[in-house]
Scaffold this motif. Structure first.
Motif, PDB file in Angstrom:
ATOM      1  N   THR A 172     -25.841  57.805  37.641  1.00 44.60           N
ATOM      2  CA  THR A 172     -24.428  57.531  37.329  1.00 44.60           C
ATOM      3  C   THR A 172     -24.235  56.039  37.054  1.00 44.60           C
ATOM      4  OG1 THR A 172     -23.763  59.365  38.749  1.00 44.60           O
ATOM      5  CG2 THR A 172     -22.064  57.757  38.220  1.00 44.60           C
ATOM      6  N   PHE A 220      -9.510  68.214  33.972  1.00 45.58           N
ATOM      7  CA  PHE A 220      -9.636  66.949  33.248  1.00 45.58           C
ATOM      8  C   PHE A 220      -9.568  67.122  31.721  1.00 45.58           C
ATOM      9  CE2 PHE A 220     -12.514  64.048  31.030  1.00 45.58           C
ATOM     10  CZ  PHE A 220     -11.937  62.823  31.295  1.00 45.58           C
ATOM     11  N   GLU A 240     -16.078  56.563  40.114  1.00 45.02           N
ATOM     12  CA  GLU A 240     -17.133  57.585  39.922  1.00 45.02           C
ATOM     13  C   GLU A 240     -18.443  57.129  40.593  1.00 45.02           C
ATOM     14  OE1 GLU A 240     -16.346  60.230  37.491  1.00 45.02           O
ATOM     15  OE2 GLU A 240     -18.173  61.283  38.077  1.00 45.02           O
ATOM     16  N   TYR A 276     -18.833  58.096  21.680  1.00 41.04           N
ATOM     17  CA  TYR A 276     -17.611  58.870  21.919  1.00 41.04           C
ATOM     18  C   TYR A 276     -16.518  57.894  22.324  1.00 41.04           C
ATOM     19  CZ  TYR A 276     -18.120  58.476  27.034  1.00 41.04           C
ATOM     20  OH  TYR A 276     -18.203  58.004  28.325  1.00 41.04           O
ATOM     21  N   GLY A 277     -15.271  58.403  22.351  1.00 43.14           N
ATOM     22  CA  GLY A 277     -14.143  57.554  22.746  1.00 43.14           C
ATOM     23  C   GLY A 277     -14.018  56.354  21.818  1.00 43.14           C
ATOM     24  N   ARG A 285     -21.814  51.157  29.889  1.00 47.16           N
ATOM     25  CA  ARG A 285     -20.578  51.549  29.203  1.00 47.16           C
ATOM     26  C   ARG A 285     -19.426  50.622  29.621  1.00 47.16           C
ATOM     27  NH1 ARG A 285     -19.390  55.206  25.020  1.00 47.16           N
ATOM     28  NH2 ARG A 285     -17.191  55.700  25.083  1.00 47.16           N
ATOM     29  N   TRP A 304     -20.406  59.109  43.908  1.00 46.68           N
ATOM     30  CA  TRP A 304     -21.762  59.660  43.991  1.00 46.68           C
ATOM     31  C   TRP A 304     -22.651  58.834  44.911  1.00 46.68           C
ATOM     32  CZ3 TRP A 304     -21.149  64.366  43.490  1.00 46.68           C
ATOM     33  CH2 TRP A 304     -20.211  64.860  42.592  1.00 46.68           C
ATOM     34  N   LEU A 308      -1.061  55.936  28.988  1.00 44.96           N
ATOM     35  CA  LEU A 308      -0.864  54.796  28.081  1.00 44.96           C
ATOM     36  C   LEU A 308      -0.397  55.242  26.699  1.00 44.96           C
ATOM     37  CD1 LEU A 308      -3.967  52.561  28.951  1.00 44.96           C
ATOM     38  CD2 LEU A 308      -1.579  52.162  29.562  1.00 44.96           C
ATOM     39  N   ASN A 315     -10.869  56.838  41.078  1.00 47.87           N
ATOM     40  CA  ASN A 315     -11.163  57.449  39.776  1.00 47.87           C
ATOM     41  C   ASN A 315      -9.946  58.212  39.242  1.00 47.87           C
ATOM     42  OD1 ASN A 315     -12.158  60.262  38.474  1.00 47.87           O
ATOM     43  ND2 ASN A 315     -13.494  58.598  37.796  1.00 47.87           N
ATOM     44  N   VAL A 326      -4.094  50.201  24.572  1.00 47.70           N
ATOM     45  CA  VAL A 326      -3.188  49.282  25.264  1.00 47.70           C
ATOM     46  C   VAL A 326      -3.983  48.679  26.434  1.00 47.70           C
ATOM     47  CG1 VAL A 326      -1.015  49.210  26.575  1.00 47.70           C
ATOM     48  CG2 VAL A 326      -1.310  50.901  24.764  1.00 47.70           C
TER      49      VAL A 326
HETATM   50  P1  NDP Z   1     -12.569  56.291  29.001  1.00 49.22           P
HETATM   51  O1  NDP Z   1     -12.005  55.279  29.895  1.00 49.22           O
HETATM   52  O2  NDP Z   1     -13.387  55.808  27.842  1.00 49.22           O
HETATM   53  O3  NDP Z   1     -11.408  57.212  28.368  1.00 49.22           O
HETATM   54  C1  NDP Z   1     -10.636  58.110  29.102  1.00 49.22           C
HETATM   55  C2  NDP Z   1      -9.421  58.530  28.261  1.00 49.22           C
HETATM   56  O4  NDP Z   1      -8.472  57.478  28.212  1.00 49.22           O
HETATM   57  C3  NDP Z   1      -9.746  58.831  26.796  1.00 49.22           C
HETATM   58  O5  NDP Z   1      -8.886  59.856  26.371  1.00 49.22           O
HETATM   59  C4  NDP Z   1      -9.436  57.512  26.068  1.00 49.22           C
HETATM   60  O6  NDP Z   1      -9.083  57.660  24.703  1.00 49.22           O
HETATM   61  C5  NDP Z   1      -8.242  57.018  26.883  1.00 49.22           C
HETATM   62  N1  NDP Z   1      -8.210  55.557  26.934  1.00 49.22           N
HETATM   63  C6  NDP Z   1      -9.178  54.744  27.446  1.00 49.22           C
HETATM   64  N2  NDP Z   1      -8.789  53.458  27.388  1.00 49.22           N
HETATM   65  C7  NDP Z   1      -7.560  53.441  26.822  1.00 49.22           C
HETATM   66  C8  NDP Z   1      -6.643  52.388  26.487  1.00 49.22           C
HETATM   67  N3  NDP Z   1      -6.928  51.124  26.769  1.00 49.22           N
HETATM   68  N4  NDP Z   1      -5.481  52.710  25.892  1.00 49.22           N
HETATM   69  C9  NDP Z   1      -5.183  54.009  25.644  1.00 49.22           C
HETATM   70  N5  NDP Z   1      -5.994  55.053  25.941  1.00 49.22           N
HETATM   71  C10 NDP Z   1      -7.179  54.777  26.528  1.00 49.22           C
HETATM   72  O7  NDP Z   1     -13.423  57.276  29.947  1.00 49.22           O
HETATM   73  P2  NDP Z   1     -14.613  58.320  29.632  1.00 49.22           P
HETATM   74  O8  NDP Z   1     -14.130  59.275  28.602  1.00 49.22           O
HETATM   75  O9  NDP Z   1     -15.895  57.602  29.428  1.00 49.22           O
HETATM   76  O10 NDP Z   1     -14.722  59.040  31.059  1.00 49.22           O
HETATM   77  C11 NDP Z   1     -13.717  59.902  31.503  1.00 49.22           C
HETATM   78  C12 NDP Z   1     -13.994  60.324  32.955  1.00 49.22           C
HETATM   79  O11 NDP Z   1     -15.287  60.918  33.075  1.00 49.22           O
HETATM   80  C13 NDP Z   1     -13.975  59.129  33.922  1.00 49.22           C
HETATM   81  O12 NDP Z   1     -13.364  59.544  35.116  1.00 49.22           O
HETATM   82  C14 NDP Z   1     -15.441  58.838  34.157  1.00 49.22           C
HETATM   83  O13 NDP Z   1     -15.644  58.263  35.422  1.00 49.22           O
HETATM   84  C15 NDP Z   1     -16.070  60.228  34.033  1.00 49.22           C
HETATM   85  N6  NDP Z   1     -17.454  60.139  33.564  1.00 49.22           N
HETATM   86  C16 NDP Z   1     -18.483  60.362  34.456  1.00 49.22           C
HETATM   87  C17 NDP Z   1     -19.796  60.190  34.082  1.00 49.22           C
HETATM   88  C18 NDP Z   1     -20.916  60.322  35.068  1.00 49.22           C
HETATM   89  O14 NDP Z   1     -22.023  59.856  34.810  1.00 49.22           O
HETATM   90  N7  NDP Z   1     -20.738  60.960  36.222  1.00 49.22           N
HETATM   91  C19 NDP Z   1     -20.145  59.882  32.700  1.00 49.22           C
HETATM   92  C20 NDP Z   1     -19.001  59.632  31.829  1.00 49.22           C
HETATM   93  C21 NDP Z   1     -17.730  59.776  32.282  1.00 49.22           C
HETATM   94  P3  NDP Z   1     -10.179  57.537  23.519  1.00 49.22           P
HETATM   95  O15 NDP Z   1     -11.047  58.757  23.649  1.00 49.22           O
HETATM   96  O16 NDP Z   1      -9.354  57.481  22.274  1.00 49.22           O
HETATM   97  O17 NDP Z   1     -10.970  56.263  23.760  1.00 49.22           O
END
Ligand code: NDP
Length: 256
Positions: free
Chosen positions: A222, A98, A199, A36-37, A229, A203, A172, A162, A181
């Motif tokens: 976690t 979120f 995060e 994902y992402g 990742r 926990w 961004l 977080n 970016v």
């Molecule tokens: P990411 O950092 O991969 O992405 C978060 C968002 O920001 C996405 O929409 C992503 O877009 C965008 N983004 C990330 N980096 C950039 C960049 N450099 N430039 C522009 N846009 C960017 O986070 P996750 O999606 O993995 O996680 C989101 C939240 O969920 C976090 O707070 C994390 O801590 C939490 N989480 C908790 C988990 C747990 O085990 N408790 C497990 C996973 C997440 P795009 O999708 O296009 O990459």
């Protein structure tokens, strides 16, 4: 009756299952990036939009947690209620607020990931909710001793880190943009993934404030999920941006 398996034993075994899952997840995620992402790729079967996926797979952490919590004998006592409030505060934001902060870019999440996340959230909800409202022991005096105060403080600091880190990421891109970016400011000065660092702290704080194996299992899972990742994300940033800040670590400031 002698030989009868008690709920406390079942709960304990399920906590051990959670530790085993954490170990497996850690190894697997070092080998394969969850798709994902930025690591989205084809070949993982049917998919859901990112927003719907987050709402669906995080919902059990609110709904199942609440149902199990309120079936407990001590659900209306002060300390369990405070712990319940802390959990729900995090997960209501994560489930309802979120997903609407995510800027949709057309990326999708495989159903298989959604199902795994739901199963995890149901197990985790049972372990933690049942412990705080039924199997554990949280008298009113629990609020003062060191574990509660230290754990709650770590958790609050983690939550703030977080939230700030996620906000930086969401800002961004303008609506319609899909590019990446280099994030700047706040804890991005130290690490590539302060959102994951926050995060993990949250926990860890929960494990300390509940002083429970269930909380510890969640904190370990976690870490097992987010450390690989973060390492992959850090490597990805370095490969994509030749001018990526040299001193920045992946997720734990000055360590990794
Ligand atoms: P990411 O950092 O991969 O992405 C978060 C968002 O920001 C996405 O929409 C992503 O877009 C965008 N983004 C990330 N980096 C950039 C960049 N450099 N430039 C522009 N846009 C960017 O986070 P996750 O999606 O993995 O996680 C989101 C939240 O969920 C976090 O707070 C994390 O801590 C939490 N989480 C908790 C988990 C747990 O085990 N408790 C497990 C996973 C997440 P795009 O999708 O296009 O990459």
């Amino acid at each position: 009756m002698q030989g009868e398996v008690t709920e406390l034993q079942v709960h304990f075994w399920l906590v051990l299952v959670m530790f085993a899952l954490a170990a497996q997840a850690f190894i697997l995620l070092l080998l394969v990036n969850a798709p994902y992402g930025r690591f989205t790729r084809a070949g993982w079967g049917p998919t859901l939009s990112t927003r719907s996926a987050w709402i669906i797979f995080e919902s059990p952490a609110v709904v199942v947690f609440a149902a199990i919590y309120f079936s407990g004998d001590y659900a209306w006592e002060r300390v369990p209620l405070i712990l319940f409030g802390i959990w729900q505060f995090h997960y209501i934001l994560r489930t309802i607020i979120f997903p609407f902060r995510i800027r949709e870019t057309g990326k999708r999440i495989p159903m298989v990931m959604v199902v795994v996340a739901i199963l995890f959230n149901v197990l985790n909800a049972y372990l933690n909710a049942r412990w705080i409202s039924h199997l554990g022991d949280y008298p009113d005096t629990w609020l003062m001793p060191a574990p509660f105060i230290a754990g709650a403080s770590i958790s609050v600091v983690g939550w703030l880190i977080n939230q700030h880190a996620d906000r930086v990421l969401f800002n961004l891109r303008k609506p319609g943009e899909t590019h990446y970016v280099i994030p700047q400011g706040g804890m991005y000065r130290q690490v590539s993934c302060p959102n994951y660092f926050g995060e993990i702290l949250e926990w860890t704080g929960w494990a300390i404030m509940t002083w429970s194996l269930a909380g510890l299992a969640f904190a370990v899972l976690t870490l097992a999920n987010l450390l690989p990742r973060a390492l992959a994300t850090h490597k990805w940033y370095r490969a994509k941006f030749p001018d990526y800040p040299e001193s920045r670590r992946a997720v734990i400031p000055y360590v990794v």
